[in-house]
Design an enzyme around this catalytic site. Sequence first.
Site, PDB file in Angstrom:
ATOM      1  N   ARG A 171      45.474  -1.829  41.580  1.00  0.00           N
ATOM      2  CA  ARG A 171      45.373  -2.074  40.140  1.00  0.00           C
ATOM      3  C   ARG A 171      45.053  -0.800  39.349  1.00  0.00           C
ATOM      4  O   ARG A 171      45.065  -0.810  38.124  1.00  0.00           O
ATOM      5  CB  ARG A 171      44.309  -3.154  39.859  1.00  0.00           C
ATOM      6  CG  ARG A 171      44.608  -4.474  40.576  1.00  0.00           C
ATOM      7  CD  ARG A 171      43.694  -5.569  40.097  1.00  0.00           C
ATOM      8  NE  ARG A 171      44.119  -6.085  38.815  1.00  0.00           N
ATOM      9  CZ  ARG A 171      43.345  -6.780  37.973  1.00  0.00           C
ATOM     10  NH1 ARG A 171      42.092  -7.013  38.292  1.00  0.00           N
ATOM     11  NH2 ARG A 171      43.813  -7.205  36.833  1.00  0.00           N
ATOM     12  N   GLU A 194      37.375   0.141  38.860  1.00  0.00           N
ATOM     13  CA  GLU A 194      38.290  -0.863  39.386  1.00  0.00           C
ATOM     14  C   GLU A 194      38.229  -0.776  40.910  1.00  0.00           C
ATOM     15  O   GLU A 194      38.388   0.305  41.464  1.00  0.00           O
ATOM     16  CB  GLU A 194      39.722  -0.620  38.873  1.00  0.00           C
ATOM     17  CG  GLU A 194      40.773  -1.545  39.451  1.00  0.00           C
ATOM     18  CD  GLU A 194      40.406  -3.025  39.378  1.00  0.00           C
ATOM     19  OE1 GLU A 194      40.013  -3.512  38.303  1.00  0.00           O
ATOM     20  OE2 GLU A 194      40.487  -3.695  40.430  1.00  0.00           O
ATOM     21  N   CYS A 204      37.608 -15.408  32.266  1.00  0.00           N
ATOM     22  CA  CYS A 204      38.662 -16.245  31.682  1.00  0.00           C
ATOM     23  C   CYS A 204      38.721 -17.561  32.458  1.00  0.00           C
ATOM     24  O   CYS A 204      39.785 -18.152  32.610  1.00  0.00           O
ATOM     25  CB  CYS A 204      40.004 -15.528  31.647  1.00  0.00           C
ATOM     26  SG  CYS A 204      40.627 -15.045  33.246  1.00  0.00           S
ATOM     27  N   ASN A 256      42.531 -19.478  34.651  1.00  0.00           N
ATOM     28  CA  ASN A 256      42.626 -20.783  33.990  1.00  0.00           C
ATOM     29  C   ASN A 256      44.078 -21.224  33.899  1.00  0.00           C
ATOM     30  O   ASN A 256      45.000 -20.439  34.112  1.00  0.00           O
ATOM     31  CB  ASN A 256      41.959 -20.748  32.610  1.00  0.00           C
ATOM     32  CG  ASN A 256      42.679 -19.815  31.662  1.00  0.00           C
ATOM     33  OD1 ASN A 256      43.647 -20.210  31.025  1.00  0.00           O
ATOM     34  ND2 ASN A 256      42.244 -18.562  31.594  1.00  0.00           N
ATOM     35  N   CYS A 260      34.716  -3.879  35.497  1.00  0.00           N
ATOM     36  CA  CYS A 260      35.885  -4.464  36.191  1.00  0.00           C
ATOM     37  C   CYS A 260      37.077  -4.249  35.251  1.00  0.00           C
ATOM     38  O   CYS A 260      37.450  -5.149  34.516  1.00  0.00           O
ATOM     39  CB  CYS A 260      35.661  -5.950  36.444  1.00  0.00           C
ATOM     40  SG  CYS A 260      34.050  -6.333  37.157  1.00  0.00           S
ATOM     41  N   ALA A 261      37.644  -3.064  35.270  1.00  0.00           N
ATOM     42  CA  ALA A 261      38.416  -2.591  34.120  1.00  0.00           C
ATOM     43  C   ALA A 261      39.906  -2.954  34.082  1.00  0.00           C
ATOM     44  O   ALA A 261      40.453  -3.137  33.004  1.00  0.00           O
ATOM     45  CB  ALA A 261      38.265  -1.086  33.995  1.00  0.00           C
ATOM     46  N   ALA A 262      40.605  -2.990  35.213  1.00  0.00           N
ATOM     47  CA  ALA A 262      42.070  -3.184  35.167  1.00  0.00           C
ATOM     48  C   ALA A 262      42.403  -4.532  34.532  1.00  0.00           C
ATOM     49  O   ALA A 262      41.650  -5.487  34.714  1.00  0.00           O
ATOM     50  CB  ALA A 262      42.651  -3.106  36.577  1.00  0.00           C
ATOM     51  N   ASP A 317      33.551  -7.976  32.709  1.00  0.00           N
ATOM     52  CA  ASP A 317      34.620  -8.974  32.545  1.00  0.00           C
ATOM     53  C   ASP A 317      35.002  -9.341  33.979  1.00  0.00           C
ATOM     54  O   ASP A 317      35.903  -8.757  34.568  1.00  0.00           O
ATOM     55  CB  ASP A 317      35.783  -8.364  31.766  1.00  0.00           C
ATOM     56  CG  ASP A 317      36.864  -9.387  31.465  1.00  0.00           C
ATOM     57  OD1 ASP A 317      36.516 -10.504  31.042  1.00  0.00           O
ATOM     58  OD2 ASP A 317      38.043  -9.078  31.686  1.00  0.00           O
TER      59      ASP A 317
END
Lengths: 148, 285
Positions: B127, B122, B216, B171, B101-103, B165
């Site tokens: 993106r 992606e 995140c 958050n 999930c690169a971008a 990722d």
Amino acid sequence: MIDIFLSKFGIAKLAYFNIGNRYYTASEKLLALNKEIDKKPELIGTFLGEIKDGKFSPSLPLLSIIAKDTNEKVIIKEIGENDFLYGKNLRPRHILKIEGTMKEGFLKIVVNEKNECLGMAKLKKITGNEASFRNIIDLGDYLRRERK
Amino acid sequence: MNNQFTQRYEELGWEFVEVHNKHCIRVNNLKTNARELIKRLEAKGMSIKKVPFLENGYYVRSKYSLGATPEYLLGLYGSQEVASQLPVKVLKPEGLVLDACAAPGGKTAQIAEKADAVIALESQSSRIPSLVNNLERLGVSNALVYQSDARSFEAKLKFRKILVDAPCSGNFVTDKGWFEKQSLSNFNSRQKLQKEILANVLTLLEEKGELVYSTCSLEPEENEMVLQWAIEKLGLKVVPIDCIGANGLTDVFGNKLDSQIKNAKRIWPDLVGTQGFFIAKMVRK
């Protein structure tokens, strides 16, 4: 078409391939990996440029590659660096040194005093010992693209 | 601040505090080195301080926007938040790596410094330009980028290392309106997506390969509970990692989870003034 562009900077040879109208250079390993995936890549290795409206439009990485080997350069002072990166043209006060052919209409790779490639410009006007250049492309393009 | 989310954090053992994440850069060793870059940035009046637990991370105080200096445009550094540099550190890239999930590509470029080659996926076409733009600016030449959903990506290849990722709810540190936007049902729909990604990319992992899962998000539904599922349904085990942070939770709102989940790290924002993050490394049992 990419060969004609490279020849303007005295670059005789660069290994490249194209996918449609887009040109790349990549290692054998990447090319082999790409064969194992049944999809068209959005990027493979280094993007060199593309044909747009019948003309070759170079990428910024290609200009960096050329900058290492060409003497068709204009070296700019630190005060010119920010102006150029904001997309402005080069005026005599920005310029430290011009190398290569002094002829209006010629393309030059623009580098800073550390010989880092900042973009490309076209020699617009020569007046006596001074010259001005039209900004063709500069690194600020990375930011402008994101804002589009 | 007191709302259903901060109350949940309290139940999980963390008392909410406002956190302003510090500006951080990652030195791009493909184009420069820390000594040269620091010299240049300090000459411009910036204040630079090494992040002690990162190889190439530096806190920067600057009157200029860090995303618009000539050095940034030259690709000498990337603007990359402290916590977001940790997953690749934990991954220890080598050989062929999948970034699922690169971008926008900060972690992809970080992987590219150490890996033989990186394949970056992606799913969202919108993106892709920022991903390609970043890799181009940072001088990455060993990456292949595909527009592809990691839930269905197929290849006749196996990867030694995979980074997931995962798309997550984010958050409150980096998104000021986060509390108003979120609902508990969002976490569950994200969890479904995260599980589907893990299930598919696992088919691409070498037998002795390693997979790093990060988000995140601070929400256990997107973190510990995804790991619990991966342990039970995918036959994975969560292994210890060298990373800052609190241990992963093994008691989530009264649900007892597998004890190996404590090997994951949960980075509460006040730990080092960063956004929230969660990182785990998994291998096959």
